[in-house]
Design a protein around this motif. Structure first.
Motif, PDB file in Angstrom:
ATOM      1  N   ASP A 125       0.862  -1.178   0.000  1.00  0.00           N
ATOM      2  CA  ASP A 125       0.000   0.000   0.000  1.00  0.00           C
ATOM      3  C   ASP A 125       0.900   1.229   0.000  1.00  0.00           C
ATOM      4  OD1 ASP A 125      -0.312   1.392   3.003  1.00  0.00           O
ATOM      5  OD2 ASP A 125       0.357  -0.693   3.036  1.00  0.00           O
ATOM      6  N   GLY A 126       0.357   2.322  -0.507  1.00  0.00           N
ATOM      7  CA  GLY A 126       1.150   3.537  -0.576  1.00  0.00           C
ATOM      8  C   GLY A 126       0.336   4.716  -1.060  1.00  0.00           C
ATOM      9  N   ALA A 127       1.018   5.803  -1.274  1.00  0.00           N
ATOM     10  CA  ALA A 127       0.367   7.054  -1.695  1.00  0.00           C
ATOM     11  C   ALA A 127       0.099   7.060  -3.189  1.00  0.00           C
ATOM     12  CB  ALA A 127       1.248   8.244  -1.336  1.00  0.00           C
ATOM     13  N   VAL A 128      -1.086   7.562  -3.561  1.00  0.00           N
ATOM     14  CA  VAL A 128      -1.394   7.871  -4.954  1.00  0.00           C
ATOM     15  C   VAL A 128      -1.139   9.364  -5.099  1.00  0.00           C
ATOM     16  CG1 VAL A 128      -3.178   8.004  -6.737  1.00  0.00           C
ATOM     17  CG2 VAL A 128      -3.131   6.052  -5.173  1.00  0.00           C
ATOM     18  N   VAL A 179      -3.088  12.424  -3.644  1.00  0.00           N
ATOM     19  CA  VAL A 179      -4.516  12.530  -3.953  1.00  0.00           C
ATOM     20  C   VAL A 179      -5.302  11.306  -3.496  1.00  0.00           C
ATOM     21  CG1 VAL A 179      -4.171  14.111  -5.892  1.00  0.00           C
ATOM     22  CG2 VAL A 179      -4.184  11.635  -6.309  1.00  0.00           C
ATOM     23  N   GLY A 180      -4.605  10.348  -2.888  1.00  0.00           N
ATOM     24  CA  GLY A 180      -5.281   9.146  -2.419  1.00  0.00           C
ATOM     25  C   GLY A 180      -4.292   8.110  -1.936  1.00  0.00           C
ATOM     26  N   ARG A 181      -4.791   6.887  -1.785  1.00  0.00           N
ATOM     27  CA  ARG A 181      -3.977   5.748  -1.351  1.00  0.00           C
ATOM     28  C   ARG A 181      -4.260   4.574  -2.260  1.00  0.00           C
ATOM     29  NH1 ARG A 181       0.030   6.498   2.035  1.00  0.00           N
ATOM     30  NH2 ARG A 181      -0.111   4.350   2.690  1.00  0.00           N
ATOM     31  N   TYR A 182      -3.301   3.671  -2.371  1.00  0.00           N
ATOM     32  CA  TYR A 182      -3.549   2.415  -3.081  1.00  0.00           C
ATOM     33  C   TYR A 182      -3.269   1.252  -2.147  1.00  0.00           C
ATOM     34  CZ  TYR A 182       1.519   1.941  -3.968  1.00  0.00           C
ATOM     35  OH  TYR A 182       2.879   1.816  -3.833  1.00  0.00           O
ATOM     36  N   TYR A 183      -3.993   0.162  -2.396  1.00  0.00           N
ATOM     37  CA  TYR A 183      -3.883  -1.057  -1.606  1.00  0.00           C
ATOM     38  C   TYR A 183      -3.891  -2.225  -2.579  1.00  0.00           C
ATOM     39  CZ  TYR A 183      -5.500   2.304   1.823  1.00  0.00           C
ATOM     40  OH  TYR A 183      -5.623   3.428   2.600  1.00  0.00           O
ATOM     41  N   GLY A 184      -2.980  -3.165  -2.404  1.00  0.00           N
ATOM     42  CA  GLY A 184      -2.951  -4.266  -3.348  1.00  0.00           C
ATOM     43  C   GLY A 184      -2.344  -5.536  -2.804  1.00  0.00           C
ATOM     44  N   THR A 185      -2.653  -6.608  -3.514  1.00  0.00           N
ATOM     45  CA  THR A 185      -2.063  -7.915  -3.250  1.00  0.00           C
ATOM     46  C   THR A 185      -1.710  -8.528  -4.598  1.00  0.00           C
ATOM     47  OG1 THR A 185      -4.206  -9.030  -3.344  1.00  0.00           O
ATOM     48  CG2 THR A 185      -3.433  -8.332  -1.167  1.00  0.00           C
ATOM     49  N   GLN A 186      -0.744  -9.407  -4.564  1.00  0.00           N
ATOM     50  CA  GLN A 186      -0.429 -10.153  -5.780  1.00  0.00           C
ATOM     51  C   GLN A 186       0.165 -11.496  -5.410  1.00  0.00           C
ATOM     52  OE1 GLN A 186       2.034  -7.333  -7.732  1.00  0.00           O
ATOM     53  NE2 GLN A 186       3.905  -8.114  -6.862  1.00  0.00           N
ATOM     54  N   THR A 187       0.001 -12.411  -6.332  1.00  0.00           N
ATOM     55  CA  THR A 187       0.473 -13.776  -6.152  1.00  0.00           C
ATOM     56  C   THR A 187       1.386 -14.128  -7.321  1.00  0.00           C
ATOM     57  OG1 THR A 187      -1.623 -14.354  -5.105  1.00  0.00           O
ATOM     58  CG2 THR A 187      -0.269 -16.181  -5.896  1.00  0.00           C
ATOM     59  N   THR A 188       2.515 -14.750  -7.025  1.00  0.00           N
ATOM     60  CA  THR A 188       3.399 -15.241  -8.084  1.00  0.00           C
ATOM     61  C   THR A 188       2.724 -16.454  -8.722  1.00  0.00           C
ATOM     62  OG1 THR A 188       5.363 -14.455  -6.941  1.00  0.00           O
ATOM     63  CG2 THR A 188       5.686 -16.181  -8.604  1.00  0.00           C
ATOM     64  N   VAL A 189       2.502 -16.361 -10.037  1.00  0.00           N
ATOM     65  CA  VAL A 189       1.821 -17.461 -10.731  1.00  0.00           C
ATOM     66  C   VAL A 189       2.760 -18.231 -11.652  1.00  0.00           C
ATOM     67  CG1 VAL A 189      -0.479 -16.452 -10.530  1.00  0.00           C
ATOM     68  CG2 VAL A 189       0.932 -15.886 -12.515  1.00  0.00           C
ATOM     69  N   ALA A 190       3.924 -17.693 -11.940  1.00  0.00           N
ATOM     70  CA  ALA A 190       4.934 -18.409 -12.736  1.00  0.00           C
ATOM     71  C   ALA A 190       6.299 -17.874 -12.330  1.00  0.00           C
ATOM     72  CB  ALA A 190       4.706 -18.202 -14.228  1.00  0.00           C
ATOM     73  N   SER A 196      -2.299  -9.655  -9.951  1.00  0.00           N
ATOM     74  CA  SER A 196      -2.574  -8.693  -8.894  1.00  0.00           C
ATOM     75  C   SER A 196      -4.024  -8.249  -8.835  1.00  0.00           C
ATOM     76  CB  SER A 196      -1.686  -7.461  -9.086  1.00  0.00           C
ATOM     77  OG  SER A 196      -2.020  -6.838 -10.313  1.00  0.00           O
ATOM     78  N   MET A 197      -4.366  -7.657  -7.690  1.00  0.00           N
ATOM     79  CA  MET A 197      -5.643  -6.976  -7.471  1.00  0.00           C
ATOM     80  C   MET A 197      -5.279  -5.708  -6.701  1.00  0.00           C
ATOM     81  SD  MET A 197      -9.006  -6.985  -7.632  1.00  0.00           S
ATOM     82  CE  MET A 197      -9.633  -8.640  -7.732  1.00  0.00           C
ATOM     83  N   ILE A 198      -5.575  -4.544  -7.294  1.00  0.00           N
ATOM     84  CA  ILE A 198      -5.168  -3.261  -6.714  1.00  0.00           C
ATOM     85  C   ILE A 198      -6.365  -2.317  -6.694  1.00  0.00           C
ATOM     86  CG2 ILE A 198      -3.600  -1.283  -6.954  1.00  0.00           C
ATOM     87  CD1 ILE A 198      -1.789  -3.246  -8.638  1.00  0.00           C
ATOM     88  N   THR A 199      -6.523  -1.592  -5.590  1.00  0.00           N
ATOM     89  CA  THR A 199      -7.586  -0.592  -5.479  1.00  0.00           C
ATOM     90  C   THR A 199      -6.958   0.765  -5.188  1.00  0.00           C
ATOM     91  OG1 THR A 199      -9.203  -2.197  -4.710  1.00  0.00           O
ATOM     92  CG2 THR A 199      -9.658   0.111  -4.219  1.00  0.00           C
ATOM     93  N   PHE A 200      -7.344   1.754  -5.979  1.00  0.00           N
ATOM     94  CA  PHE A 200      -6.965   3.143  -5.737  1.00  0.00           C
ATOM     95  C   PHE A 200      -8.129   3.800  -5.006  1.00  0.00           C
ATOM     96  CE2 PHE A 200      -3.463   4.688  -8.779  1.00  0.00           C
ATOM     97  CZ  PHE A 200      -2.767   3.510  -8.655  1.00  0.00           C
ATOM     98  N   GLN A 201      -7.865   4.336  -3.829  1.00  0.00           N
ATOM     99  CA  GLN A 201      -8.881   5.093  -3.082  1.00  0.00           C
ATOM    100  C   GLN A 201      -8.580   6.566  -3.342  1.00  0.00           C
ATOM    101  OE1 GLN A 201      -8.713   4.702   1.193  1.00  0.00           O
ATOM    102  NE2 GLN A 201     -10.946   4.775   1.292  1.00  0.00           N
ATOM    103  N   LEU A 202      -9.499   7.239  -4.024  1.00  0.00           N
ATOM    104  CA  LEU A 202      -9.236   8.592  -4.525  1.00  0.00           C
ATOM    105  C   LEU A 202     -10.167   9.631  -3.908  1.00  0.00           C
ATOM    106  CD1 LEU A 202      -8.844   7.468  -8.216  1.00  0.00           C
ATOM    107  CD2 LEU A 202      -7.008   8.143  -6.649  1.00  0.00           C
ATOM    108  N   GLY A 203     -10.504   9.470  -2.678  1.00  0.00           N
ATOM    109  CA  GLY A 203     -11.409  10.396  -2.014  1.00  0.00           C
ATOM    110  C   GLY A 203     -12.453   9.605  -1.263  1.00  0.00           C
ATOM    111  N   ARG A 204     -13.277  10.316  -0.561  1.00  0.00           N
ATOM    112  CA  ARG A 204     -14.294   9.675   0.269  1.00  0.00           C
ATOM    113  C   ARG A 204     -15.282   8.917  -0.618  1.00  0.00           C
ATOM    114  NH1 ARG A 204     -15.549  12.762   5.142  1.00  0.00           N
ATOM    115  NH2 ARG A 204     -15.101  10.970   6.413  1.00  0.00           N
ATOM    116  N   GLY A 205     -15.184   7.599  -0.630  1.00  0.00           N
ATOM    117  CA  GLY A 205     -16.114   6.763  -1.381  1.00  0.00           C
ATOM    118  C   GLY A 205     -15.789   6.590  -2.855  1.00  0.00           C
ATOM    119  N   ASP A 206     -14.705   7.182  -3.347  1.00  0.00           N
ATOM    120  CA  ASP A 206     -14.325   7.070  -4.761  1.00  0.00           C
ATOM    121  C   ASP A 206     -13.157   6.106  -4.899  1.00  0.00           C
ATOM    122  OD1 ASP A 206     -16.214   8.999  -5.457  1.00  0.00           O
ATOM    123  OD2 ASP A 206     -14.767  10.636  -5.312  1.00  0.00           O
ATOM    124  N   THR A 207     -13.405   4.947  -5.521  1.00  0.00           N
ATOM    125  CA  THR A 207     -12.341   3.964  -5.722  1.00  0.00           C
ATOM    126  C   THR A 207     -12.353   3.456  -7.155  1.00  0.00           C
ATOM    127  OG1 THR A 207     -13.693   2.048  -5.121  1.00  0.00           O
ATOM    128  CG2 THR A 207     -12.507   3.152  -3.322  1.00  0.00           C
TER     129      THR A 207
END
Length: 176
Positions: free
Chosen positions: A75-78, A87-98, A107-118
């Motif tokens: 996770d980190g700053a956007v 301007v927001g935060r990001y949160y993510g996970t990923q799995t090595t597949v090969a 991976s699956m990553i979400t950018f949180q860009l304000g109150r309720g905006d993702t």
């Protein structure tokens, strides 16, 4: 032979002309609105951000050392497109597949860009086999799965490029 031409009354001609004009106008209006609605460019937005470089948390799953099944959490700053203002935060996970000649992660990553905006996106990327983070300078285009708030119903793509400083340039092309 005489030529017979039936007389058409003025009353009959006027409604036909008016009807033809109205029909033409309707066809033109329907065609114009259909063309506008069919254009995918009209609702597409381009958003640019920089995801700050942060050290991830690595979870070694499976064979000891780097291998298929390893899990990474981050996770980190956007930042804005210039990489200056948060301007927001990001949160993510990923799995090595090969892992072998190439180190492929999903991976699956979400950018949180304000109150309720993702915006949430994911897919595959490639790491160098001897390091962490995407291959520097290589473009990875992944699907946007959706969003909330201002981005509810979002679909499209995000193109990610890892920069020399370790941060990630993000270019979203979304339709909402």
């Amino acid at each position: 032979m005489s030529s017979y031409r039936p007389q058409v009354s003025r009353l009959f001609r006027l409604p036909n002309r008016a009807g033809a004009l109205i029909a033409c106008a309707l066809i033109a209006a329907i065609g114009a609105s259909g063309a506008a609605a069919a254009s995918p460019q009209d609702d597409t937005r381009t958003l640019r951000f920089v995801a700050a470089d942060v050290p991830p948390t690595m979870v070694d799953i499976g064979a000891p050392g780097r291998s298929v099944g390893d899990f990474t959490i981050f996770d980190g700053a956007v930042l804005d497109a210039r990489g200056v203002r948060e301007v927001g935060r990001y949160y993510g996970t990923q799995t090595t597949v090969a892992f072998g000649d190439r180190h492929i992660v999903q991976s699956m990553i979400t950018f949180q860009l304000g109150r309720g905006d993702t915006l949430t996106f994911g897919g595959i990327g490639e790491y160098p086999t001897d390091g962490a983070g995407l291959v520097i300078g290589q473009r990875f285009t992944r699907p946007v799965f959706g969003g909330t708030g201002s981005y509810a119903g979002a679909r499209g793509t995000v193109t990610t490029i890892r920069r020399e400083d370790g941060s990630y340039q993000q270019k979203f092309r979304i339709e909402t």
